[in-house]
Motif scaffolding. Structure first.
Motif, PDB file in Angstrom:
ATOM      1  N   VAL A  39     116.961 -23.448 -18.850  1.00 40.92           N
ATOM      2  CA  VAL A  39     117.573 -22.786 -17.533  1.00 40.92           C
ATOM      3  C   VAL A  39     119.035 -22.214 -17.789  1.00 40.92           C
ATOM      4  N   GLY A  40     119.296 -21.732 -17.282  1.00 38.95           N
ATOM      5  CA  GLY A  40     121.024 -20.796 -17.326  1.00 38.95           C
ATOM      6  C   GLY A  40     120.846 -19.271 -17.376  1.00 38.95           C
ATOM      7  N   GLY A  41     120.028 -18.929 -17.561  1.00 40.11           N
ATOM      8  CA  GLY A  41     120.012 -17.489 -18.150  1.00 40.11           C
ATOM      9  C   GLY A  41     121.239 -17.047 -19.177  1.00 40.11           C
ATOM     10  N   LEU A 235     109.344 -23.283 -17.127  1.00 42.57           N
ATOM     11  CA  LEU A 235     109.834 -23.013 -18.509  1.00 42.57           C
ATOM     12  C   LEU A 235     109.081 -21.935 -18.773  1.00 42.57           C
ATOM     13  N   GLY A 236     108.978 -20.825 -20.237  1.00 44.37           N
ATOM     14  CA  GLY A 236     107.830 -20.770 -20.843  1.00 44.37           C
ATOM     15  C   GLY A 236     107.085 -19.908 -19.625  1.00 44.37           C
ATOM     16  N   ALA A 237     107.865 -19.114 -18.988  1.00 41.10           N
ATOM     17  CA  ALA A 237     106.311 -18.377 -17.841  1.00 41.10           C
ATOM     18  C   ALA A 237     106.660 -16.642 -17.349  1.00 41.10           C
ATOM     19  N   PRO A 238     107.250 -15.977 -18.463  1.00 40.68           N
ATOM     20  CA  PRO A 238     107.458 -14.682 -18.974  1.00 40.68           C
ATOM     21  C   PRO A 238     106.789 -13.995 -17.558  1.00 40.68           C
ATOM     22  N   ARG A 394     116.121 -12.062 -25.619  1.00 38.03           N
ATOM     23  CA  ARG A 394     114.971 -11.139 -25.263  1.00 38.03           C
ATOM     24  C   ARG A 394     114.880 -11.009 -24.180  1.00 38.03           C
ATOM     25  N   TRP A 395     115.318 -11.483 -23.219  1.00 36.71           N
ATOM     26  CA  TRP A 395     115.338 -11.747 -22.068  1.00 36.71           C
ATOM     27  C   TRP A 395     116.774 -11.763 -20.927  1.00 36.71           C
TER      28      TRP A 395
END
Length: 460
Positions: A39-41, A235-238, A394-395
């Motif tokens: 988390v945290g962007g 998490l890990g859920a694009p 990447r995100w």
């Protein structure tokens, strides 16, 4: 098989977690979906060998940023003053000069600096942060770059180069890449509903946006919220696809599908446009989001046994004019304990374009040479060094915020926050105040939560 909640939130940065937390407080069920494994962007803690942390992403907070400061206080997170004791160093060409305050001691450039800051202050005060396109001269301002607008005001190269130094870390871009209207709106947003935005607050340390840091690193704010939300964070859920209907939404990810009455999308706009939408985003909104590409920014940090520069009466802060070094500005990033000593430099905009493709060893050496111009040759021998290139994330794909070029704001700007039925938007770029900062992210998350509650009639 899908999971059903009241509201699906895309993104577990400050905006998404704030929105989710406020909705849970209002009695709603949520599911926060995060593409990363954390988390945290754009906030990210780097753990040192002794277990202390230093920020590899967004880190500073200051006056009028009451939303992020208030959230931190709710979570029991404290702040501490950024180190400002001592002289700052101004580097231009072959010269390095010590000074105090926020204005570099460049005798030849001082008239340009004074004119630039005065003109920016006056013009930004005339811009409505909520609707900059309604400015009576919006078309002309948006048709030209901020650099062109400055030069047309008889501001010479010295003033423009110093504005570029500021924007290298604030935008990850140069004044030539942002429209004048966008630049003025950005300065106007460096405040709140009571205090008009100002360039001084935007660039300042004491009394400005770089005044304080977060004890435990800024990512701890998101980590605490995620702990409260527990299993509601995945998490890990694009997110690959969002189907939105009159009766609800379905969000499809690599970790499964999630149904909800509403969805809040906090992914950076240029990444939100890559999601498969059914029905498609309105053409104007899609065009805007694709044009809201981030600037280019890297943070480079050198670790020393102690902050030796403080012994020489230096603050560790440096301002670099003219693009001769990879670093545009630097700060003392030492933890609140006082050791180890850490120097942090921003490599953004033109500096990033020149140095990011270079071999890491060459780039790191040039960064340390930049630090040595400010604090002396001892900077060349750190005990540790690391970099974080946000364009490689990447995100995120850049940082610290979106940069709107000429013509975008007046033609498409009104689509930035426009909800799409049960789809709502949040994120640091969706805030009128402190756009691109942590406070802007928290503000937008709170606003999105209120919008969801209002849209659903105020009932859980």
């Amino acid at each position: 098989m899908s999971t059903t909640v009241d509201t699906v939130v895309v993104g577990a940065g400050l905006a998404g977690l704030t929105a989710a937390r406020r909705l849970v407080e209002a009695g709603r069920t949520v599911r926060v979906l995060e593409a990363r494994d954390r988390v945290g962007g754009r906030t990210l803690n780097h753990v040192l060998d002794d277990g202390q942390v230093v920020e590899a992403g967004g880190q500073f907070v200051g006056p009028t940023q009451d939303h992020v400061l208030g959230l931190a206080a709710e979570l029991g997170v404290r702040t501490f003053p950024a180190h400002t004791v001592g002289d700052t160093v101004y580097v231009h060409g072959s010269r390095s000069r010590r000074f105090r305050g926020d204005i570099p001691p460049d005798r030849l450039a001082l008239p340009d600096i004074a004119l630039a800051t005065t003109r920016l202050a006056r013009a930004s005060g005339e811009v409505d942060v909520a609707a900059p396109w309604e400015h009576p001269d919006a078309g002309r301002l948006d048709a030209q770059s901020l650099a062109t607008w400055l030069r047309r005001g008889a501001i010479g190269a010295g003033g423009v180069e110093l504005i570029d130094t500021l924007l290298g870390s604030a935008f990850g871009a140069a004044a030539s890449e942002a429209s004048a209207l966008y630049g003025l709106a950005y300065v106007a947003g460096a405040g709140d509903e009571i205090h008009p935005g100002s360039l001084d607050r935007m660039i300042g340390v004491a009394g400005g946006a770089q005044e304080s840091r977060v004890v435990g690193g800024s990512q701890v704010i998101s980590q605490r919220m995620a702990e409260e939300l527990g299993d509601s964070v995945t998490l890990g859920a694009p997110v690959r696809r969002i189907e939105h209907r009159a009766t609800g939404v379905t969000v499809t990810t690599d970790a499964g599908s999630f149904d909800g009455e509403e969805v809040i999308v906090t992914a950076p706009p240029h990444l939100a446009a890559e999601i498969e939408w059914s029905p498609s985003l309105p053409a104007h909104q899609d065009a805007l989001f694709r044009r809201m590409a981030f600037g280019t920014l890297m943070k480079c940090e050198a670790i020393y046994e102690r902050p030796f520069w403080r012994e020489d009466g230096l603050s560790g802060q440096g301002v670099f004019r003219g693009g001769g070094t990879p670093v545009c500005s630097m700060f003392d990033n030492t933890p609140p304990s006082g050791s180890p000593g850490i120097l942090m430099g921003f490599v953004g905009g033109a500096g990033w374009r020149k140095w990011a493709p270079r071999p890491a060893r060459e780039r790191g050496g040039a960064v340390l040479q930049s630090f040595a111009r400010v604090v002396g040759p001892a900077a060349l021998a750190p005990v540790g060094y690391f970099e974080k290139d946000w364009t490689a994330e990447r995100w995120t794909r850049g940082g610290p915020t979106a940069v709107l070029g000429p013509g975008v704001l007046t033609t498409l700007g009104q689509w930035r926050d426009r909800p799409l039925g049960r789809v709502h938007w949040a994120g640091a770029e969706h805030s009128d105040y402190w756009n691109g900062y942590m406070d802007g992210a928290v503000r937008s998350g709170e606003a999105a939560a209120r919008a969801v509650i209002a849209h659903s009639g105020g009932h859980p």
